[in-house]
Design a protein around this motif. Sequence first.
Motif, short mmCIF file in Angstrom:
data_model
loop_
_atom_site.label_atom_id
_atom_site.label_comp_id
_atom_site.label_asym_id
_atom_site.label_seq_id
_atom_site.Cartn_x
_atom_site.Cartn_y
_atom_site.Cartn_z
N LYS A 25 75.06 -13.80 -20.37
CA LYS A 25 75.39 -13.26 -19.08
C LYS A 25 74.18 -13.27 -18.17
O LYS A 25 73.04 -13.38 -18.62
CB LYS A 25 75.96 -11.84 -19.18
N LEU A 26 74.46 -13.14 -16.86
CA LEU A 26 73.43 -13.14 -15.84
C LEU A 26 73.06 -11.71 -15.44
O LEU A 26 73.94 -10.86 -15.29
CB LEU A 26 73.91 -13.86 -14.58
N TYR B 111 70.84 -18.26 -6.37
CA TYR B 111 72.07 -18.36 -5.61
C TYR B 111 71.77 -17.98 -4.16
O TYR B 111 70.91 -17.13 -3.88
CB TYR B 111 73.13 -17.39 -6.14
N LEU C 126 69.53 -14.76 -4.19
CA LEU C 126 69.62 -13.97 -5.42
C LEU C 126 68.96 -14.71 -6.57
O LEU C 126 69.30 -15.86 -6.85
CB LEU C 126 71.09 -13.70 -5.78
N PHE D 107 68.39 -18.70 -12.54
CA PHE D 107 69.25 -19.22 -11.48
C PHE D 107 68.82 -18.68 -10.12
O PHE D 107 68.34 -17.55 -10.02
CB PHE D 107 70.70 -18.78 -11.70
N TYR E 83 69.06 -24.17 -11.18
CA TYR E 83 68.97 -23.61 -12.53
C TYR E 83 67.77 -24.24 -13.21
O TYR E 83 67.69 -25.47 -13.31
CB TYR E 83 70.25 -23.93 -13.31
N PHE F 280 71.13 -10.03 -12.25
CA PHE F 280 70.69 -10.37 -10.91
C PHE F 280 69.64 -9.42 -10.40
O PHE F 280 69.65 -8.22 -10.71
CB PHE F 280 71.88 -10.32 -9.93
N GLY F 281 68.73 -9.94 -9.57
CA GLY F 281 67.88 -9.09 -8.76
C GLY F 281 68.68 -8.54 -7.59
O GLY F 281 69.87 -8.85 -7.42
N THR F 282 68.00 -7.73 -6.77
CA THR F 282 68.70 -7.12 -5.63
C THR F 282 68.95 -8.11 -4.50
O THR F 282 69.73 -7.85 -3.60
CB THR F 282 67.88 -5.94 -5.06
N LEU G 151 69.41 -15.67 -17.01
CA LEU G 151 70.47 -15.84 -18.01
C LEU G 151 69.95 -15.40 -19.36
O LEU G 151 68.88 -15.85 -19.80
CB LEU G 151 70.89 -17.31 -18.06
N ALA H 104 80.88 -15.48 -1.03
CA ALA H 104 80.54 -15.62 -2.44
C ALA H 104 79.12 -16.14 -2.61
O ALA H 104 78.64 -16.93 -1.79
CB ALA H 104 81.51 -16.59 -3.11
N PRO H 105 78.45 -15.75 -3.68
CA PRO H 105 77.19 -16.42 -4.01
C PRO H 105 77.46 -17.88 -4.33
O PRO H 105 78.43 -18.20 -5.04
CB PRO H 105 76.71 -15.68 -5.26
N THR H 106 76.63 -18.79 -3.80
CA THR H 106 76.78 -20.21 -4.11
C THR H 106 75.55 -20.70 -4.85
O THR H 106 74.42 -20.35 -4.50
CB THR H 106 77.01 -21.05 -2.85
N PHE H 107 75.77 -21.50 -5.87
CA PHE H 107 74.72 -21.98 -6.75
C PHE H 107 73.73 -22.86 -6.00
O PHE H 107 74.12 -23.76 -5.25
CB PHE H 107 75.36 -22.76 -7.90
N GLN I 47 73.64 -16.35 -0.77
CA GLN I 47 74.82 -15.58 -0.39
C GLN I 47 74.75 -15.20 1.08
O GLN I 47 73.89 -14.42 1.48
CB GLN I 47 74.95 -14.33 -1.26
#
Lengths: 111, 113
Positions: free
Chosen positions: A98-99, A35, A87, A33, A48, A101-103, A91, A42-45, A37
Amino acid sequence: GQNIDQPTEMTATEGAIVQINCTYQTSGFNGLFWYQQHAGEAPTFLSYNVLDGLEEKGRFSSFLSRSKGYSYLLLKELQMKDSASYLCAALSNFGNEKLTFGTGTRLTIIP
Amino acid sequence: DTGVSQDPRHKITKRGQNVTFRCDPISEHNRLYWYRQTLGQGPEFLTYFQNEAQLEKSRLLSDRFSAERPKGSFSTLEIQRTEQGDSAMYLCASVPVAGNIQYFGAGTRLSVL
């Protein structure tokens, strides 16, 4: 284990193209994924990818190579509003889905 | 607006106090996640619900943290005896029955003084 690597910061010029790379090592990999931000939001999609190849969606495209554990997000015709953190998240369906995430890559667009 | 609501948006508390955050997911989304995000980092997984069942908790989650989703709709995250290290953004995300995309709320920013 889970490991996601992406650059911490990038700068690009308005109207140009930028590519943000991400490498991952994930047990039970089931997709990648991206995202966006903005600070304090909020992070937005964005995208994918589960199969190899390029997915294009307007000014944004995302690429995945499962064999190389590599993805990139390509942003075209950059606008000032694209200044944000991007981001990368893998998955995993190892156990519960669960996801990880990178930094995040903080992208700054300059005029 | 993704449709995921979190309340409050900001919380300032003194060390040692208890705090509770609420997340209202998109209706009909059966899966719900809590994450913690500190400055300059990506979100870190805390816990996961499928309907009302809490199926996984991160090892990051000390016993001062507890989460519930009593009727499979909204969820609460409680932190007892807060510490300065708990200061972070707490994000909630929900996922539809058929799908993988996580939709995030705007988060609750916690500051522990």
